[in-house]
Design a protein around this motif. Structure first.
Motif, short mmCIF file in Angstrom:
data_model
loop_
_atom_site.label_atom_id
_atom_site.label_comp_id
_atom_site.label_asym_id
_atom_site.label_seq_id
_atom_site.Cartn_x
_atom_site.Cartn_y
_atom_site.Cartn_z
N ALA A 64 71.57 -95.67 74.61
CA ALA A 64 71.07 -94.30 74.85
C ALA A 64 69.60 -94.25 74.43
N GLU A 65 68.98 -93.12 74.57
CA GLU A 65 67.56 -92.83 74.28
C GLU A 65 66.65 -93.43 75.36
N SER A 66 66.01 -92.54 76.10
CA SER A 66 65.16 -92.99 77.21
C SER A 66 64.18 -94.09 76.81
N GLY A 67 63.48 -93.90 75.68
CA GLY A 67 62.45 -94.88 75.30
C GLY A 67 63.06 -96.25 75.07
N ALA A 68 64.21 -96.28 74.37
CA ALA A 68 64.87 -97.57 74.09
C ALA A 68 65.38 -98.19 75.38
N ILE A 69 65.89 -97.35 76.28
CA ILE A 69 66.42 -97.87 77.56
C ILE A 69 65.28 -98.46 78.40
N ILE A 70 64.18 -97.73 78.45
CA ILE A 70 63.03 -98.19 79.26
C ILE A 70 62.51 -99.52 78.72
N GLU A 71 62.40 -99.60 77.40
CA GLU A 71 61.91 -100.85 76.81
C GLU A 71 62.88 -102.00 77.08
N TYR A 72 64.17 -101.73 76.91
CA TYR A 72 65.19 -102.77 77.14
C TYR A 72 65.15 -103.27 78.59
N LEU A 73 65.14 -102.32 79.53
CA LEU A 73 65.20 -102.73 80.95
C LEU A 73 63.93 -103.45 81.37
N ALA A 74 62.77 -102.95 80.90
CA ALA A 74 61.51 -103.60 81.30
C ALA A 74 61.41 -104.99 80.68
N GLU A 75 61.87 -105.12 79.42
CA GLU A 75 61.80 -106.44 78.77
C GLU A 75 62.76 -107.42 79.42
N ARG A 76 63.97 -106.92 79.73
CA ARG A 76 65.00 -107.83 80.22
C ARG A 76 64.82 -108.17 81.69
N TYR A 77 64.39 -107.20 82.48
CA TYR A 77 64.35 -107.41 83.93
C TYR A 77 62.94 -107.35 84.54
N GLY A 78 61.95 -107.04 83.70
CA GLY A 78 60.63 -106.77 84.26
C GLY A 78 59.83 -108.01 84.65
N GLN A 79 60.17 -109.16 84.10
CA GLN A 79 59.41 -110.38 84.36
C GLN A 79 57.90 -110.12 84.25
N GLY A 80 57.55 -109.46 83.16
CA GLY A 80 56.13 -109.22 82.89
C GLY A 80 55.59 -107.95 83.51
N ARG A 81 56.42 -107.25 84.31
CA ARG A 81 55.91 -106.01 84.91
C ARG A 81 56.20 -104.80 84.01
N LEU A 82 55.37 -103.83 84.09
CA LEU A 82 55.52 -102.51 83.44
C LEU A 82 55.34 -102.49 81.92
N LEU A 83 55.30 -103.67 81.28
CA LEU A 83 54.96 -103.70 79.85
C LEU A 83 53.74 -104.60 79.70
N PRO A 84 52.66 -104.09 79.11
CA PRO A 84 51.50 -104.96 78.87
C PRO A 84 51.90 -106.12 77.94
N PRO A 85 51.19 -107.24 78.01
CA PRO A 85 51.56 -108.40 77.18
C PRO A 85 51.60 -108.05 75.69
N SER A 86 52.59 -108.63 74.98
CA SER A 86 52.72 -108.39 73.53
C SER A 86 51.43 -108.74 72.82
N GLY A 87 51.13 -107.98 71.79
CA GLY A 87 49.97 -108.30 70.96
C GLY A 87 48.67 -107.73 71.49
N THR A 88 48.68 -107.10 72.66
CA THR A 88 47.43 -106.55 73.19
C THR A 88 47.33 -105.07 72.78
N PRO A 89 46.09 -104.53 72.78
CA PRO A 89 45.93 -103.10 72.48
C PRO A 89 46.71 -102.24 73.48
N GLU A 90 46.82 -102.70 74.73
CA GLU A 90 47.54 -101.92 75.75
C GLU A 90 49.03 -101.84 75.40
N ARG A 91 49.58 -102.95 74.85
CA ARG A 91 51.01 -102.92 74.49
C ARG A 91 51.26 -101.95 73.35
N LEU A 92 50.35 -101.96 72.37
CA LEU A 92 50.49 -101.03 71.25
C LEU A 92 50.45 -99.60 71.76
N ARG A 93 49.54 -99.37 72.69
CA ARG A 93 49.40 -98.04 73.27
C ARG A 93 50.64 -97.64 74.06
#
Ligand SMILES: N[C@@H](CCC(=O)N[C@@H](CS)C(=O)NCC(=O)O)C(=O)O
Length: 223
Positions: free
Chosen positions: A64-93
């Motif tokens: 549950a929780e939209s934010g957790a769901i979005i992060e889970y789905l983008a990490e698991r199925y995104g193959q680098g799409r929709l989440l900026p690379p880890s460790g970058t200022p964009e990812r923190l943002r």
């Protein structure tokens, strides 16, 4: 197979949109709000004890929780799409916005909804003016100034980059779509804030957004 437990007219619309952006297959299990209370039906509590939407199931995972769901789905199925690379200022943002949308933007929008209902709710004649007066005072002295504060902030942030987390469209924009749409429905957002207004037009024009509307059904945050 991913199942989206989808409540009509709700935050689960943005999960459908995310899945359409990613092109990941999913199925929808539909739930209808009680037309009077607007609450989700009790069946949703069989999926998650809070009975709120969105909830997804994906194999053994129930989340549950939209934010957790979005992060889970983008990490698991995104193959680098929709989440900026880890460790970058964009990812923190991006992470910041995933939390901000529900943690900071939604509370005053919810207060607006509730106190506007108090203003107009049927009540005995001797209580009504008092209830109306209190609701009006809370809206005027606290809720409306808070909404303006957030609107000014969001408008300013979109002056820094094309999208909320940087120059690429990201999960942050999907997560923020719900509060921005709610600001347009009841929080004072109009064409007078041109960047936020254009943001709405830009997201609504995305083919994946349109496909998600078709699969999700009725979606209107006006109250
Ligand atoms: N912070 C949660 C909020 C969940 C939530 O309140 N969902 C609403 C729909 S937009 C809901 O299920 N309302 C019906 C109810 O509370 O029974 C999230 O982002 O997932």
């Amino acid at each position: 197979m991913i199942t989206v437990h989808h409540l009509n007219n709700s935050r689960s619309q943005r999960i459908l949109w995310l899945l359409e952006e990613l092109g990941v297959p999913y199925e929808i299990k539909r739930y209808q709000r009680d037309p009077k209370t607007m609450l989700a039906p009790p069946e949703l509590r069989q999926i998650h004890p809070l009975g709120k939407s969105p909830v997804i199931t994906d194999g053994e995972v129930t989340l549950a929780e939209s934010g957790a769901i979005i992060e889970y789905l983008a990490e698991r199925y995104g193959q680098g799409r929709l989440l900026p690379p880890s460790g970058t200022p964009e990812r923190l943002r991006c992470n910041y916005w995933l939390h901000y949308a529900e943690g900071s933007a939604m509370p005053p929008l919810l207060l607006k909804l509730v106190f506007r209902r108090v203003e107009t709710a049927p009540a005995p004649f001797f209580v009504k003016p008092i209830a109306k007066g209190i609701a009006h005072k809370v809206l005027q002295s606290f809720v409306d100034p808070q909404l303006k504060l957030h609107l000014d902030y969001l408008e300013g942030e979109l002056g820094k980059s094309a999208w909320f987390a940087g120059n690429e469209f990201s999960a942050a924009d999907i997560q923020l779509s719900f509060p921005v749409e709610a600001f347009a429905a009841r929080g004072g957002l109009d064409a007078g804030r041109p960047r936020l207004w254009a943001f709405l037009q830009r997201i609504h024009a995305r083919p994946a957004y349109q496909r998600a509307l078709q699969s999700g059904g009725e979606y209107s945050l006006g109250d």
